[in-house]
Design an enzyme around this catalytic site. Sequence first.
Site, PDB file in Angstrom:
ATOM      1  N   HIS A 158      44.268 -35.246 -40.994  1.00 40.33           N
ATOM      2  CA  HIS A 158      45.259 -35.158 -39.920  1.00 40.33           C
ATOM      3  C   HIS A 158      45.629 -33.707 -39.590  1.00 40.33           C
ATOM      4  O   HIS A 158      46.446 -33.472 -38.691  1.00 40.33           O
ATOM      5  CB  HIS A 158      46.521 -35.923 -40.293  1.00 40.33           C
ATOM      6  CG  HIS A 158      46.328 -37.403 -40.420  1.00 40.33           C
ATOM      7  ND1 HIS A 158      45.715 -38.154 -39.446  1.00 40.33           N
ATOM      8  CD2 HIS A 158      46.648 -38.264 -41.432  1.00 40.33           C
ATOM      9  CE1 HIS A 158      45.677 -39.429 -39.837  1.00 40.33           C
ATOM     10  NE2 HIS A 158      46.223 -39.514 -41.045  1.00 40.33           N
ATOM     11  N   ASP A 193      38.670 -43.592 -42.999  1.00 43.66           N
ATOM     12  CA  ASP A 193      40.080 -43.828 -43.305  1.00 43.66           C
ATOM     13  C   ASP A 193      40.651 -44.822 -42.297  1.00 43.66           C
ATOM     14  O   ASP A 193      40.196 -44.886 -41.151  1.00 43.66           O
ATOM     15  CB  ASP A 193      40.834 -42.499 -43.218  1.00 43.66           C
ATOM     16  CG  ASP A 193      42.226 -42.551 -43.790  1.00 43.66           C
ATOM     17  OD1 ASP A 193      42.432 -42.067 -44.917  1.00 43.66           O
ATOM     18  OD2 ASP A 193      43.136 -43.078 -43.102  1.00 43.66           O
ATOM     19  N   HIS A 195      43.358 -44.634 -40.807  1.00 43.36           N
ATOM     20  CA  HIS A 195      43.989 -43.861 -39.744  1.00 43.36           C
ATOM     21  C   HIS A 195      42.955 -42.948 -39.081  1.00 43.36           C
ATOM     22  O   HIS A 195      42.076 -42.418 -39.752  1.00 43.36           O
ATOM     23  CB  HIS A 195      45.125 -42.995 -40.296  1.00 43.36           C
ATOM     24  CG  HIS A 195      46.175 -43.752 -41.024  1.00 43.36           C
ATOM     25  ND1 HIS A 195      46.164 -43.915 -42.394  1.00 43.36           N
ATOM     26  CD2 HIS A 195      47.274 -44.399 -40.570  1.00 43.36           C
ATOM     27  CE1 HIS A 195      47.212 -44.629 -42.766  1.00 43.36           C
ATOM     28  NE2 HIS A 195      47.903 -44.934 -41.681  1.00 43.36           N
ATOM     29  N   ASP A 282      42.377 -46.371 -47.758  1.00 41.73           N
ATOM     30  CA  ASP A 282      43.558 -47.116 -47.334  1.00 41.73           C
ATOM     31  C   ASP A 282      43.248 -48.236 -46.350  1.00 41.73           C
ATOM     32  O   ASP A 282      44.167 -48.903 -45.855  1.00 41.73           O
ATOM     33  CB  ASP A 282      44.615 -46.170 -46.755  1.00 41.73           C
ATOM     34  CG  ASP A 282      44.042 -45.144 -45.792  1.00 41.73           C
ATOM     35  OD1 ASP A 282      42.842 -45.213 -45.481  1.00 41.73           O
ATOM     36  OD2 ASP A 282      44.796 -44.249 -45.376  1.00 41.73           O
TER      37      ASP A 282
END
Length: 343
Positions: A158, A193, A195, A282
């Site tokens: 990120h 991931d 996200h 995740d």
Amino acid sequence: MKVVFDPAQKRHYPRHFLVNGVVESNPEVPERADRLLAAALQAGLEHVVPTDHGLGPISAVHTPEYVTFLSTIHERWLRIEGGSVEVVPGIHPDRRDGAYPLSAVAQAGYHMADGACPIAAGSWEAIKRSADAAAEAAGMVCDGASWVYALSRPPGHHAFADMAGGFCYVNNSGVAAQMLRGRYDRVAILDVDVHHGNGTQGMFYRRSDILTVSIHADPVRFYPFFWGHADERGTGAGLGYNYNLPLPRDTGDDAYMPALSAALRRIEAFAPGALVVALGLDAYKDDPQGGFSITTAGFGRVGEMIGRLGLPTVLVQEGGYLCDGLGPNLTSFLKSFGASHKP
């Protein structure tokens, strides 16, 4: 095969973060690294501690302003009378092309996208060593290793060139990819991931030498919200070199694999010399972050499919939070990846 990790990476330990307007306990805790290292050793990997690579690998993908900010902000923040013991932004600019602020408070808002990237006393040392792990792994692959796992904690996907966010500070996958470019003309990054890897996308959005591919939960109602949509394809020289595959919430194994197949076809069409896998765990069905419903066996299938590419590969740890499946998911992925990876 090797797992690269320095115990100093556990010195990053902010106690809280801001989510939905509420201050909660930070889930990105040092215990993640302990569990992941144990799982890597169980998969048969050998632990090595990275050497100090200096600031070169970080500065190759991050701005000097941002590197200075990360390395000094906590000390400066503590001089604020009545301030918190951890750096958390409280104000953000409406643009990023204006004057650069001198205030520590303003710089925090400029360089931190949200309240989920607090900076504590030991953070910079751990962030630096996390990047060293990625750089070390990339260097090993450049020197002929077929694949290496960088246990980079804190994670990084990120993080933009000049902005932290979502538990991420230095973009470790970007560090690895840029180092691999020293040997290979083209490098692909595959982010699995749950996200979207918005920082990685932003870092290489105008480039055609590094292909960025991300499979993630649809951001229309899921972090990071503003990035990760299917129409984001790159710009300028990078048009067509960014590929997003947003999927519905609760996507499970069988629905995930066709998207992974599409991602791998895009990577094969790019014909890279090497691959970086931003390895978020995740997407697991019981991960506290929620999002997807991938099983432990499913992570094995993901590892097997990616391994079949046979590319020189750096696996860089991203998300995956404390739950009973965290370690087994990594072991499942690594064993299957290693078994199918035939250079």
